[in-house]
Design an enzyme around this catalytic site. Sequence first.
Site, mmCIF file in Angstrom:
data_model
loop_
_atom_site.group_PDB
_atom_site.id
_atom_site.type_symbol
_atom_site.label_atom_id
_atom_site.label_comp_id
_atom_site.label_asym_id
_atom_site.label_seq_id
_atom_site.Cartn_x
_atom_site.Cartn_y
_atom_site.Cartn_z
ATOM 1 N N TRP A 1 104.462 37.951 -29.298
ATOM 2 C CA TRP A 1 105.848 37.779 -29.751
ATOM 3 C C TRP A 1 105.747 37.710 -31.271
ATOM 4 O O TRP A 1 105.182 36.760 -31.821
ATOM 5 C CB TRP A 1 106.462 36.505 -29.180
ATOM 6 C CG TRP A 1 107.909 36.362 -29.551
ATOM 7 C CD1 TRP A 1 108.976 36.960 -28.959
ATOM 8 C CD2 TRP A 1 108.443 35.564 -30.622
ATOM 9 N NE1 TRP A 1 110.139 36.589 -29.589
ATOM 10 C CE2 TRP A 1 109.841 35.734 -30.616
ATOM 11 C CE3 TRP A 1 107.878 34.728 -31.582
ATOM 12 C CZ2 TRP A 1 110.678 35.101 -31.520
ATOM 13 C CZ3 TRP A 1 108.710 34.102 -32.499
ATOM 14 C CH2 TRP A 1 110.101 34.296 -32.460
ATOM 15 N N LYS B 1 110.032 33.688 -23.255
ATOM 16 C CA LYS B 1 110.406 32.605 -22.349
ATOM 17 C C LYS B 1 109.952 31.252 -22.893
ATOM 18 O O LYS B 1 110.607 30.248 -22.708
ATOM 19 C CB LYS B 1 109.761 32.878 -20.979
ATOM 20 C CG LYS B 1 110.111 31.880 -19.910
ATOM 21 C CD LYS B 1 111.457 32.167 -19.318
ATOM 22 C CE LYS B 1 111.926 31.085 -18.364
ATOM 23 N NZ LYS B 1 113.384 30.971 -18.365
ATOM 24 N N GLU C 1 122.493 36.443 -25.120
ATOM 25 C CA GLU C 1 121.043 36.568 -24.967
ATOM 26 C C GLU C 1 120.639 37.845 -24.229
ATOM 27 O O GLU C 1 119.652 38.488 -24.581
ATOM 28 C CB GLU C 1 120.587 35.331 -24.187
ATOM 29 C CG GLU C 1 119.144 35.220 -23.869
ATOM 30 C CD GLU C 1 118.808 33.925 -23.139
ATOM 31 O OE1 GLU C 1 119.710 33.322 -22.502
ATOM 32 O OE2 GLU C 1 117.652 33.511 -23.193
ATOM 33 N N HIS D 1 141.979 25.815 -35.852
ATOM 34 C CA HIS D 1 141.480 25.298 -37.133
ATOM 35 C C HIS D 1 140.627 26.330 -37.858
ATOM 36 O O HIS D 1 139.818 25.966 -38.710
ATOM 37 C CB HIS D 1 140.711 23.989 -36.897
ATOM 38 C CG HIS D 1 141.587 22.921 -36.315
ATOM 39 N ND1 HIS D 1 142.613 22.339 -37.017
ATOM 40 C CD2 HIS D 1 141.622 22.368 -35.079
ATOM 41 C CE1 HIS D 1 143.235 21.454 -36.242
ATOM 42 N NE2 HIS D 1 142.653 21.462 -35.048
ATOM 43 N N ARG E 1 105.521 34.849 -22.475
ATOM 44 C CA ARG E 1 105.341 34.276 -23.807
ATOM 45 C C ARG E 1 105.617 35.297 -24.915
ATOM 46 O O ARG E 1 105.510 34.976 -26.101
ATOM 47 C CB ARG E 1 103.923 33.711 -23.957
ATOM 48 C CG ARG E 1 103.574 32.700 -22.872
ATOM 49 C CD ARG E 1 102.160 32.214 -23.032
ATOM 50 N NE ARG E 1 102.029 31.368 -24.192
ATOM 51 C CZ ARG E 1 102.255 30.075 -24.200
ATOM 52 N NH1 ARG E 1 102.610 29.454 -23.102
ATOM 53 N NH2 ARG E 1 102.118 29.375 -25.308
ATOM 54 N N CYS F 1 103.404 34.049 -27.865
ATOM 55 C CA CYS F 1 102.206 34.857 -27.637
ATOM 56 C C CYS F 1 101.398 34.167 -26.547
ATOM 57 O O CYS F 1 101.401 32.953 -26.418
ATOM 58 C CB CYS F 1 101.314 35.026 -28.864
ATOM 59 S SG CYS F 1 102.129 35.757 -30.269
ATOM 60 N N GLU G 1 127.010 27.198 -22.928
ATOM 61 C CA GLU G 1 125.913 27.752 -22.133
ATOM 62 C C GLU G 1 126.242 29.180 -21.664
ATOM 63 O O GLU G 1 125.392 30.065 -21.701
ATOM 64 C CB GLU G 1 125.611 26.807 -20.953
ATOM 65 C CG GLU G 1 124.572 27.299 -19.976
ATOM 66 C CD GLU G 1 123.213 27.655 -20.590
ATOM 67 O OE1 GLU G 1 122.958 27.338 -21.749
ATOM 68 O OE2 GLU G 1 122.414 28.292 -19.885
ATOM 69 N N LYS H 1 124.170 32.575 -22.656
ATOM 70 C CA LYS H 1 123.651 33.489 -21.635
ATOM 71 C C LYS H 1 124.113 34.904 -21.916
ATOM 72 O O LYS H 1 123.336 35.844 -21.851
ATOM 73 C CB LYS H 1 124.162 33.014 -20.259
ATOM 74 C CG LYS H 1 123.187 33.125 -19.155
ATOM 75 C CD LYS H 1 122.277 31.950 -18.959
ATOM 76 C CE LYS H 1 121.451 31.597 -20.142
ATOM 77 N NZ LYS H 1 120.674 30.389 -19.988
HETATM 78 O O1 M6R Z 1 111.329 25.929 -22.102
HETATM 79 P P1 M6R Z 1 112.519 25.276 -22.754
HETATM 80 O O2 M6R Z 1 113.526 24.801 -21.784
HETATM 81 O O3 M6R Z 1 112.102 24.174 -23.711
HETATM 82 O O4 M6R Z 1 113.176 26.407 -23.635
HETATM 83 C C1 M6R Z 1 114.252 26.117 -24.464
HETATM 84 C C2 M6R Z 1 114.986 27.374 -24.891
HETATM 85 O O5 M6R Z 1 114.126 28.213 -25.612
HETATM 86 C C3 M6R Z 1 115.552 28.140 -23.698
HETATM 87 O O6 M6R Z 1 116.380 27.341 -22.921
HETATM 88 C C4 M6R Z 1 116.349 29.360 -24.165
HETATM 89 O O7 M6R Z 1 117.485 28.942 -24.832
HETATM 90 C C5 M6R Z 1 116.692 30.242 -22.952
HETATM 91 N N1 M6R Z 1 116.179 31.560 -23.145
HETATM 92 C C6 M6R Z 1 118.138 30.342 -22.679
HETATM 93 O O8 M6R Z 1 118.402 31.095 -21.530
#
Ligand code: M6R
Length: 585
Positions: free
Chosen positions: A72, A580, A464, A480, A26, A2, A457, A461
């Site tokens: 949020w 974010k 997400e 396994h 946010r 938020c 990673e 991505k």
């Molecule tokens: O601002 P930060 O790097 O601490 O955020 C960490 C995660 O919330 C952030 O990397 C999240 O996993 C991303 N949305 C991934 O793309």
Amino acid sequence: MCGIIGYIGKNVEENLFEGLKRLEYRGYDSAGMTVMRNGNFDTYKSVGEVDNLKAKLKFNEEFGYGIAHTRWATHGKITIENCHPHFSSNGNIAIVHNGIIDNFEDLKIQLQAKDKCFVSQTDSEVVAKLLDKLNVNNLRRVLKQIKGSYALVLLSKEKDCLYFAKNKSPLYVGKGDDCVMVASDPSCFAGKIDRYYQLKDGEYGKISLKSLVFYDKNDEIIEKTQESLDFNFISEDKSGYDHFMIKEIYQSRIALENIIAKFQTPELESKLKELKKLMFDRIYLVGCGTAYHAGLIGQSYIRAECNIDTFCEVASEFKEKNFVIDENSLCIFISQSGETADTLSALEYCKQKNAHIIAITNTEYSTIAKKADINFPTCAGQEKAVASTKAYFAQCVMLYLIISYLKGKNNVEKLKLFKNQIDFGDDKALKNLAEIVSKYDKIFFIGRGIDYITAEEASLKLKEITYIFSSALPSGELKHGTLALVDESVLVIVIATDEKLFNKTLNNAYEIKSRGGKLVLFTQLNVDREVAKNFEMVFKVGLTQQDFYPMQIILPLQKLAYFTAVKKGINPDKPRNLAKSVTVE
Ligand code: M6R
């Protein structure tokens, strides 16, 4: 999460709206605003993105007071009732809140017993219902009752000021000649106010055009030092790209240039020298999501280069692991935003144990950057898309350079070479692949060694921003258990950049193919025709130096996620349910 903002001055609606746009990273579940002029409140609320609020606003140039919020959702569904601001029972006080009031249920029961009616399911509303009259004493009383995390801005019909308070959620106060602002992020001040105060936990106060008073957690009036807003505000401009995400992927090269330049400054050199002087016998890397994956890359660099125990852990689990942490530990916290609550909480835990604290952040004024003994900026420039791309690239590069330096190597020249070798991958091939990927509802990413980290990673991505179920596995782990899930409905993306592990990874890929699974290969190695026949597609990137394989191979994988989201009609910049900056634990 938020974002909250308060404003006193002219053009209240316009300035608050502009602030909300800057805070939208946010959260974008709903937005709301209350403006006070001549003792009357005007309130606007809308569900969804901040832009939805615009149509409802009655813009007014006259002087006034206002607060606003972009949400949020943590407690309560995404509805108008749950939109902030929330109001006191007599309707005279409006509040906006970022954080979580942990004891809200108890307080709500007590307040309901006193016939206070609640209109929302939020935890935040208890703060408003605890107040009937707003003054410093009453605010102080409320702060003693609530537990948890909060950044609060409060507005009263009867006062010509804003009240504010902070605990564990960021809050900044700025005072200009003809306006004042209080906000979750000083980027809101850019263009209006050029100096600001950063609040510490437990601090609160009030601000008007004429006066500003701060109190500390012991209720003493305090003097605070201003900081200048050295903020290069990012334009809303996508520079011709359709989305910020794709623009930011391509900005990885600029991030690299920035890091190379930064590495040659005396400021960074003195930080490195300071780091080199520290004595430690264990290293911990901590982060969340993508930042955690960058930590894993850092861990593998350290293990390859240094004979020192190194552990990487997700921040939310860090305190549960009973690691040995003391003055001989070096703890490296990685965060793009520098405000992630889980990372911050792990940092504070390590601080209490007298560990050396290093931060790698993309936001130099952030709480994590400020709380660290040494902060290394990742120089990626602000990221607007929720999916972290260029920041991940920059975090990996920064870790690489720091570790090289500790080993007495200066690898800046190698990086300069890499800058010219970067291959973002052929759009046409990636779009074709995105078309294939978009038809699946189950995708696995596999790899060995450092490629497994890239698999994690790439999988994060994809899920997400495309909402396709995906999972990453070390190639050798499939047999396994997870192999039981493999049939013709499964697509497996194989990442194989390490020559010495290539054949083993291929064998695991063939085990998938034998069971009907479809395969795609991402590599920079030459693949002979017979091998290539086993894959739906072999996606090959240009050759780079081995040190940079993970930074290179992730770029087309980020683009694959991007093109798949676009193909599915999803806005990759604002995926559902996410924000974010995650400022709640
Ligand atoms: O601002 P930060 O790097 O601490 O955020 C960490 C995660 O919330 C952030 O990397 C999240 O996993 C991303 N949305 C991934 O793309």
